[in-house]
Design an enzyme around this catalytic site. Structure first.
Site, PDB file in Angstrom:
ATOM      1  N   ASP A   1      -2.376 -12.451   5.306  1.00 46.75           N
ATOM      2  CA  ASP A   1      -3.427 -13.127   6.083  1.00 46.75           C
ATOM      3  C   ASP A   1      -4.775 -12.947   5.378  1.00 46.75           C
ATOM      4  OD1 ASP A   1      -4.717 -14.361   8.325  1.00 46.75           O
ATOM      5  OD2 ASP A   1      -5.309 -12.361   8.999  1.00 46.75           O
TER       6      ASP A   1
ATOM      7  N   LYS B   1       0.862  -1.191   0.000  1.00 47.40           N
ATOM      8  CA  LYS B   1       0.000   0.000   0.000  1.00 47.40           C
ATOM      9  C   LYS B   1       0.896   1.239   0.000  1.00 47.40           C
ATOM     10  CE  LYS B   1      -4.022   2.034   0.141  1.00 47.40           C
ATOM     11  NZ  LYS B   1      -4.939   2.063  -1.014  1.00 47.40           N
TER      12      LYS B   1
HETATM   13  C1  IPM Z   1      -3.886 -17.391  10.307  1.00 41.65           C
HETATM   14  C2  IPM Z   1      -4.658 -16.842  11.482  1.00 41.65           C
HETATM   15  C3  IPM Z   1      -3.723 -16.194  12.502  1.00 41.65           C
HETATM   16  C4  IPM Z   1      -3.045 -15.024  11.817  1.00 41.65           C
HETATM   17  C5  IPM Z   1      -4.420 -15.754  13.817  1.00 41.65           C
HETATM   18  C6  IPM Z   1      -5.130 -16.889  14.480  1.00 41.65           C
HETATM   19  C7  IPM Z   1      -3.460 -15.120  14.783  1.00 41.65           C
HETATM   20  O1  IPM Z   1      -5.635 -15.959  11.043  1.00 41.65           O
HETATM   21  O2  IPM Z   1      -3.028 -18.267  10.502  1.00 41.65           O
HETATM   22  O3  IPM Z   1      -4.174 -17.014   9.166  1.00 41.65           O
HETATM   23  O4  IPM Z   1      -3.563 -13.896  11.836  1.00 41.65           O
HETATM   24  O5  IPM Z   1      -1.972 -15.228  11.256  1.00 41.65           O
HETATM   25 MN    MN Z   2      -5.879 -15.936   8.861  1.00 35.89          MN
END
Ligand code: IPM
Ligand code: MN
Ligand code: NAD
Length: 357
Positions: free
Chosen positions: A247, A191
């Protein structure tokens, strides 16, 4: 060739974690005839139950043992409504990623059957990509905090950490992977138009990419990236991005190929223990109902098998999952009618018949 025994740690975790992990272990058992080496499997009790009863999520000694005593770790999922702040999951899951320095979060999205994609007119050739998510810094670095919690003048701060070393190593890993897998294009999402700190990603991407003749470089702002992933998934082969964007994009990409129930992942740093887990979480409403899809856990096991050098076993698992999909031996999230255990049984049986035949 005889290899030394693979030392596997299993953290089944919370919610549907134990159910999907049990199916992955069923498949590990079925795939034994394909192996060149023996295995040891140790179940570790880390999760919400243990945290709630002892106050300990994972001790420093247990964490360092994960790094020294095992070749691979298979995780179910961590997260429980009885721990609303999610601190045990952060200690265990983010703890492994950060403390074992597993900087590569590899999240493939490969369409196994046209019927699984909600995107009109896309074929299995169109949707076959891998996201490389930076896994040890970014907004997850934990820099910041909450001041005057609950008061009218409450302040919360979370700072995003990007180091040149951290950005460079994940970008380089993505290009190396592209090169060794015959891919011709790497896309980087950031971004930088709104966040000047992200210019580091742009500069390092251009510098490192320059070393890879024959691989096209492509950049996107993360908002347009999310749109294009849906609009033209065929234009992506390898995507590299930061921790939070990765994520979000990985849940989005899972939807292109059938959803979280079928999306595996690997957390790695070459030469160290590697950790494998579904992209999905503990799905508390599904827990204990024998309805969660175990394919993400089973495909995570396939990634694990490939990583420890058991390519034939990995191929057998992947082809059995594909066969389950084309035969309709699936759970409800994919439009099937089988339970968690029955999907695992079907895949294990298929592998046994491949081994016999
Ligand atoms: C993932 C999950 C984790 C992250 C959480 C549970 C901390 O969403 O493995 O994608 O944000 O990485
Ligand atoms: Mn995740
Ligand atoms: P989730 O991934 O658990 O669920 C999201 C949606 O996907 C839900 O509708 C769920 O029913 C569905 N789903 C997930 N896995 C499925 C499967 N195997 N089969 C069929 N449907 C499936 O995400 P959430 O609801 O946001 O989070 C629940 C808990 O899991 C939270 O505590 C969260 O922090 C945690 N979490 C853990 C991990 C991990 O351990 N790697 C990853 C993501 C979320």
């Amino acid at each position: 060739m005889t290899r030394s025994a693979v030392r596997l740690a299993v953290i089944a975790g919370d919610g549907i974690g134990p159910e999907v992990t049990a199916e992955a272990l069923k498949v590990l058992d079925a795939v034994q005839p394909f192996f060149a080496s023996g295995w040891t499997v140790e179940q570790l009790p880390f999760g919400a139950d243990r945290y709630l009863s002892t106050g300990v999520s994972i001790s420093p000694a247990e964490m360092s043992r994960l790094g020294s005593d095992f070749d691979a770790i298979l995780v179910g999922a961590l997260g429980d409504p009885r721990v609303p702040g999610n601190e045990h999951a952060r200690d265990i899951l983010l703890g492994m990623r950060f403390k074992l320095d597993l900087y590569v979060n590899e999240r493939p999205a490969r369409l196994l059957d046209e019927r699984l994609t909600p995107i009109k007119g896309k074929t299995v050739e169109d949707i076959d990509l891998v996201i490389f998510r930076e896994n040890t810094e970014g907004l997850y670095a934990g820099i910041g905090g909450i001041f005057k919690e609950g008061m009218p003048d409450e302040i919360t701060i979370a700072e995003e950490l990007n180091t040149r070393r951290g950005v460079e190593r994940i970008i380089r890993y993505a290009f190396d992977w592209a090169k060794s897998h015959g891919k011709t294009r790497v896309t980087m999402a950031d971004k930088a138009n709104a966040i000047p700190a992200h210019s580091l990603w742009r500069r390092v991407f251009a510098e490192v990419g320059e070393e890879y003749a024959g691989i096209r470089r492509d950049t996107r702002y993360i908002d347009a990236m999310a749109m294009d992933l849906i609009r033209t998934p065929e234009s992506f082969q390898v995507i590299v991005t930061g921790n939070l964007f990765g994520d979000i994009l990985s849940d989005l990409a899972s939807t292109l190929v059938g959803g979280l129930g079928i999306a595996p992942s690997a957390n790695r740093n070459p030469g160290r223990v590697a950790m494998f887990e579904p992209v999905h979480g503990s799905a508390p409403p599904l827990a204990g109902k024998d309805c969660a899809n175990p394919m993400a856990a089973i495909l995570s096991l396939a990634m694990l098998l490939e990583t420890v050098g058991e390519q034939d076993a990995a191929n057998a698992v992947e082809s059995a999952v594909s066969a389950a999909v084309s035969s309709g031996a699936m759970s409800a999230d994919l439009g099937g009618s089988l339970g968690t255990g029955a999907v695992g049984d079907w895949i294990a049986e298929r592998i046994r018949s491949m081994a016999d035949g």
